[in-house]
Design a protein around this motif. Sequence first.
Motif, PDB file in Angstrom:
ATOM      1  N   MET A  74      13.467 -37.200  18.302  1.00 51.63           N
ATOM      2  CA  MET A  74      12.134 -36.754  18.694  1.00 51.63           C
ATOM      3  C   MET A  74      11.985 -35.252  18.404  1.00 51.63           C
ATOM      4  SD  MET A  74       9.218 -37.757  19.854  1.00 51.63           S
ATOM      5  CE  MET A  74       9.453 -39.281  20.781  1.00 51.63           C
ATOM      6  N   HIS A  75      12.992 -34.485  18.790  1.00 48.19           N
ATOM      7  CA  HIS A  75      12.963 -33.044  18.577  1.00 48.19           C
ATOM      8  C   HIS A  75      12.951 -32.717  17.083  1.00 48.19           C
ATOM      9  CE1 HIS A  75      14.936 -28.911  19.722  1.00 48.19           C
ATOM     10  NE2 HIS A  75      13.736 -28.777  19.203  1.00 48.19           N
ATOM     11  N   ARG A  76      13.779 -33.424  16.334  1.00 44.44           N
ATOM     12  CA  ARG A  76      13.840 -33.163  14.889  1.00 44.44           C
ATOM     13  C   ARG A  76      12.512 -33.494  14.208  1.00 44.44           C
ATOM     14  NH1 ARG A  76      18.864 -34.853  10.872  1.00 44.44           N
ATOM     15  NH2 ARG A  76      17.856 -34.189   8.943  1.00 44.44           N
ATOM     16  N   GLU A  77      11.888 -34.600  14.610  1.00 43.96           N
ATOM     17  CA  GLU A  77      10.591 -34.954  14.015  1.00 43.96           C
ATOM     18  C   GLU A  77       9.498 -33.961  14.404  1.00 43.96           C
ATOM     19  OE1 GLU A  77      10.144 -37.421  11.597  1.00 43.96           O
ATOM     20  OE2 GLU A  77      12.294 -37.107  11.769  1.00 43.96           O
ATOM     21  N   LEU A  78       9.609 -33.369  15.581  1.00 44.33           N
ATOM     22  CA  LEU A  78       8.643 -32.334  15.977  1.00 44.33           C
ATOM     23  C   LEU A  78       8.749 -31.108  15.074  1.00 44.33           C
ATOM     24  CD1 LEU A  78       8.933 -32.713  19.834  1.00 44.33           C
ATOM     25  CD2 LEU A  78       6.766 -32.772  18.579  1.00 44.33           C
ATOM     26  N   HIS A  79       9.873 -30.970  14.390  1.00 50.11           N
ATOM     27  CA  HIS A  79      10.027 -29.910  13.387  1.00 50.11           C
ATOM     28  C   HIS A  79       9.631 -30.395  12.004  1.00 50.11           C
ATOM     29  CE1 HIS A  79      12.079 -26.470  15.383  1.00 50.11           C
ATOM     30  NE2 HIS A  79      12.335 -27.394  16.288  1.00 50.11           N
ATOM     31  N   ASP A  80      10.056 -31.612  11.644  1.00 49.42           N
ATOM     32  CA  ASP A  80       9.887 -32.092  10.271  1.00 49.42           C
ATOM     33  C   ASP A  80       8.482 -32.575   9.947  1.00 49.42           C
ATOM     34  OD1 ASP A  80      12.528 -31.489   9.871  1.00 49.42           O
ATOM     35  OD2 ASP A  80      13.248 -33.558   9.951  1.00 49.42           O
ATOM     36  N   VAL A  81       7.781 -33.128  10.928  1.00 49.57           N
ATOM     37  CA  VAL A  81       6.397 -33.590  10.693  1.00 49.57           C
ATOM     38  C   VAL A  81       5.476 -32.399  10.947  1.00 49.57           C
ATOM     39  CG1 VAL A  81       4.602 -35.212  11.384  1.00 49.57           C
ATOM     40  CG2 VAL A  81       7.007 -35.942  11.387  1.00 49.57           C
ATOM     41  N   LYS A  82       4.936 -31.849   9.878  1.00 50.63           N
ATOM     42  CA  LYS A  82       4.251 -30.552   9.950  1.00 50.63           C
ATOM     43  C   LYS A  82       3.110 -30.490  10.975  1.00 50.63           C
ATOM     44  CE  LYS A  82       7.070 -28.825   7.064  1.00 50.63           C
ATOM     45  NZ  LYS A  82       8.219 -28.107   7.653  1.00 50.63           N
ATOM     46  N   PRO A  83       2.232 -31.515  11.072  1.00 48.74           N
ATOM     47  CA  PRO A  83       1.175 -31.425  12.099  1.00 48.74           C
ATOM     48  C   PRO A  83       1.748 -31.401  13.527  1.00 48.74           C
ATOM     49  CG  PRO A  83       0.596 -33.061  10.452  1.00 48.74           C
ATOM     50  CD  PRO A  83       2.016 -32.677  10.198  1.00 48.74           C
ATOM     51  N   LEU A  84       2.836 -32.154  13.755  1.00 48.02           N
ATOM     52  CA  LEU A  84       3.454 -32.133  15.084  1.00 48.02           C
ATOM     53  C   LEU A  84       3.982 -30.745  15.401  1.00 48.02           C
ATOM     54  CD1 LEU A  84       5.457 -35.504  15.238  1.00 48.02           C
ATOM     55  CD2 LEU A  84       3.279 -34.950  16.345  1.00 48.02           C
ATOM     56  N   TYR A  85       4.576 -30.113  14.390  1.00 51.00           N
ATOM     57  CA  TYR A  85       5.087 -28.762  14.624  1.00 51.00           C
ATOM     58  C   TYR A  85       3.930 -27.779  14.842  1.00 51.00           C
ATOM     59  CZ  TYR A  85       7.520 -24.403  14.444  1.00 51.00           C
ATOM     60  OH  TYR A  85       7.996 -23.168  14.791  1.00 51.00           O
ATOM     61  N   LYS A  86       2.958 -27.840  13.957  1.00 49.45           N
ATOM     62  CA  LYS A  86       1.861 -26.866  14.004  1.00 49.45           C
ATOM     63  C   LYS A  86       1.072 -26.931  15.301  1.00 49.45           C
ATOM     64  CE  LYS A  86      -2.302 -25.426  11.497  1.00 49.45           C
ATOM     65  NZ  LYS A  86      -3.155 -25.674  10.313  1.00 49.45           N
ATOM     66  N   TYR A  87       0.737 -28.149  15.737  1.00 46.80           N
ATOM     67  CA  TYR A  87      -0.159 -28.299  16.893  1.00 46.80           C
ATOM     68  C   TYR A  87       0.561 -28.480  18.231  1.00 46.80           C
ATOM     69  CZ  TYR A  87      -3.700 -28.727  13.294  1.00 46.80           C
ATOM     70  OH  TYR A  87      -4.518 -28.481  12.214  1.00 46.80           O
ATOM     71  N   LEU A  88       1.848 -28.812  18.186  1.00 47.27           N
ATOM     72  CA  LEU A  88       2.579 -29.041  19.440  1.00 47.27           C
ATOM     73  C   LEU A  88       3.779 -28.104  19.596  1.00 47.27           C
ATOM     74  CD1 LEU A  88       2.611 -32.956  19.637  1.00 47.27           C
ATOM     75  CD2 LEU A  88       0.990 -31.376  20.671  1.00 47.27           C
ATOM     76  N   HIS A  89       4.776 -28.274  18.731  1.00 39.98           N
ATOM     77  CA  HIS A  89       6.057 -27.618  18.973  1.00 39.98           C
ATOM     78  C   HIS A  89       6.042 -26.111  18.705  1.00 39.98           C
ATOM     79  CE1 HIS A  89      10.171 -28.045  20.166  1.00 39.98           C
ATOM     80  NE2 HIS A  89      10.663 -27.622  19.014  1.00 39.98           N
ATOM     81  N   ALA A  90       5.124 -25.661  17.876  1.00 41.48           N
ATOM     82  CA  ALA A  90       5.051 -24.214  17.583  1.00 41.48           C
ATOM     83  C   ALA A  90       4.773 -23.399  18.841  1.00 41.48           C
ATOM     84  CB  ALA A  90       3.977 -23.948  16.534  1.00 41.48           C
ATOM     85  N   THR A  91       4.115 -23.999  19.830  1.00 43.00           N
ATOM     86  CA  THR A  91       3.860 -23.308  21.104  1.00 43.00           C
ATOM     87  C   THR A  91       5.177 -22.844  21.723  1.00 43.00           C
ATOM     88  OG1 THR A  91       1.901 -24.648  21.509  1.00 43.00           O
ATOM     89  CG2 THR A  91       2.891 -23.581  23.432  1.00 43.00           C
ATOM     90  N   HIS A  92       6.203 -23.674  21.617  1.00 43.22           N
ATOM     91  CA  HIS A  92       7.509 -23.334  22.177  1.00 43.22           C
ATOM     92  C   HIS A  92       8.280 -22.371  21.276  1.00 43.22           C
ATOM     93  CE1 HIS A  92      11.165 -23.830  24.476  1.00 43.22           C
ATOM     94  NE2 HIS A  92      11.821 -24.271  23.414  1.00 43.22           N
ATOM     95  N   HIS A  93       8.068 -22.483  19.965  1.00 43.69           N
ATOM     96  CA  HIS A  93       8.878 -21.700  19.034  1.00 43.69           C
ATOM     97  C   HIS A  93       8.328 -20.308  18.752  1.00 43.69           C
ATOM     98  CE1 HIS A  93      12.546 -23.597  17.605  1.00 43.69           C
ATOM     99  NE2 HIS A  93      11.985 -24.733  17.988  1.00 43.69           N
ATOM    100  N   ILE A  94       7.343 -19.872  19.496  1.00 36.25           N
ATOM    101  CA  ILE A  94       6.996 -18.445  19.381  1.00 36.25           C
ATOM    102  C   ILE A  94       8.125 -17.617  19.987  1.00 36.25           C
ATOM    103  CG2 ILE A  94       4.498 -18.840  19.382  1.00 36.25           C
ATOM    104  CD1 ILE A  94       4.471 -17.804  22.286  1.00 36.25           C
ATOM    105  N   TYR A  95       8.979 -18.254  20.783  1.00 35.09           N
ATOM    106  CA  TYR A  95      10.161 -17.582  21.341  1.00 35.09           C
ATOM    107  C   TYR A  95      11.294 -17.798  20.344  1.00 35.09           C
ATOM    108  CZ  TYR A  95       6.916 -18.738  25.018  1.00 35.09           C
ATOM    109  OH  TYR A  95       5.763 -18.921  25.731  1.00 35.09           O
ATOM    110  N   ASN A  96      11.319 -16.995  19.280  1.00 33.02           N
ATOM    111  CA  ASN A  96      12.215 -17.259  18.152  1.00 33.02           C
ATOM    112  C   ASN A  96      13.283 -16.193  17.947  1.00 33.02           C
ATOM    113  OD1 ASN A  96      10.626 -15.214  17.225  1.00 33.02           O
ATOM    114  ND2 ASN A  96       9.819 -16.294  15.439  1.00 33.02           N
ATOM    115  N   LYS A  97      13.467 -15.346  18.927  1.00 31.84           N
ATOM    116  CA  LYS A  97      14.530 -14.350  18.870  1.00 31.84           C
ATOM    117  C   LYS A  97      15.228 -14.323  20.226  1.00 31.84           C
ATOM    118  CE  LYS A  97      12.198 -11.323  15.551  1.00 31.84           C
ATOM    119  NZ  LYS A  97      11.047 -12.185  15.354  1.00 31.84           N
ATOM    120  N   GLN A  98      16.478 -13.870  20.202  1.00 32.75           N
ATOM    121  CA  GLN A  98      17.238 -13.845  21.450  1.00 32.75           C
ATOM    122  C   GLN A  98      16.521 -13.014  22.509  1.00 32.75           C
ATOM    123  OE1 GLN A  98      21.254 -12.486  21.091  1.00 32.75           O
ATOM    124  NE2 GLN A  98      21.835 -13.239  23.103  1.00 32.75           N
ATOM    125  N   ASN A  99      15.881 -11.918  22.100  1.00 31.52           N
ATOM    126  CA  ASN A  99      15.244 -11.050  23.098  1.00 31.52           C
ATOM    127  C   ASN A  99      13.877 -11.543  23.546  1.00 31.52           C
ATOM    128  OD1 ASN A  99      13.694 -10.403  20.909  1.00 31.52           O
ATOM    129  ND2 ASN A  99      14.099  -8.215  20.949  1.00 31.52           N
TER     130      ASN A  99
END
Length: 202
Positions: A74-99
């Motif tokens: 499920m997590h991998r598809e949220l990355h690989d399926v571009k609309p799922l990433y763009k509209y859903l998972h990207a909200t979480h991945h704005i935290y993309n650095k350790q700091n």
Amino acid sequence: MRTDAIPTRRAMLLQIGVALKAMPWYSALPTISEYTIEHGWTKCFSRISDVGWVTYFFYLTVYLVFVEFGIYWMHRELHDVKPLYKYLHATHHIYNKQNTLSPFAGLAFHPLDGILQAVPHVLALFLVPTHFTTHIALLFIEGIWTANIHDCIHGKLWPVMGAGYHTIHHTTYRHNYGHYTIWMDWMFGTLRDPLDDEVKKI
């Protein structure tokens, strides 16, 4: 931990805000699962004595393997399926650095994203005989676990998918999709070990 690896107050407040908006929606899936359990549509059982301890631990192992497999994909598809990433998972991945990562990031998802990643817990109820109280406890532990793997403190307890592995996931986007363990990433070729990264820096 280096001072520049500590998230700013602004980053943590942003994560808290996103998490607070999503958390009421997160309750929808446990509500649905309990409804199906109460109506006898799942394979849930109420007492361990109904099956015995040996059988209970066998079913629990099957349940956890199913959940591990399901959340990985499920997590991998949220990355690989571009609309799922763009509209859903990207909200979480704005935290993309350790700091920018903190335990609060562990609950800072688009609500549908958080629900989708918990779906394997519910699907398992229809396939694997599951002790009801154990299922509820695992959903509770899920919240603690997801906070833990976003705190950037790597416990180095193999084969646990600790924060060191998950921080790499947030910085590369292509590795360490697993949940409680590293086994699915190892099996499907997406594992990246934080100890290897440390050696390269030396």
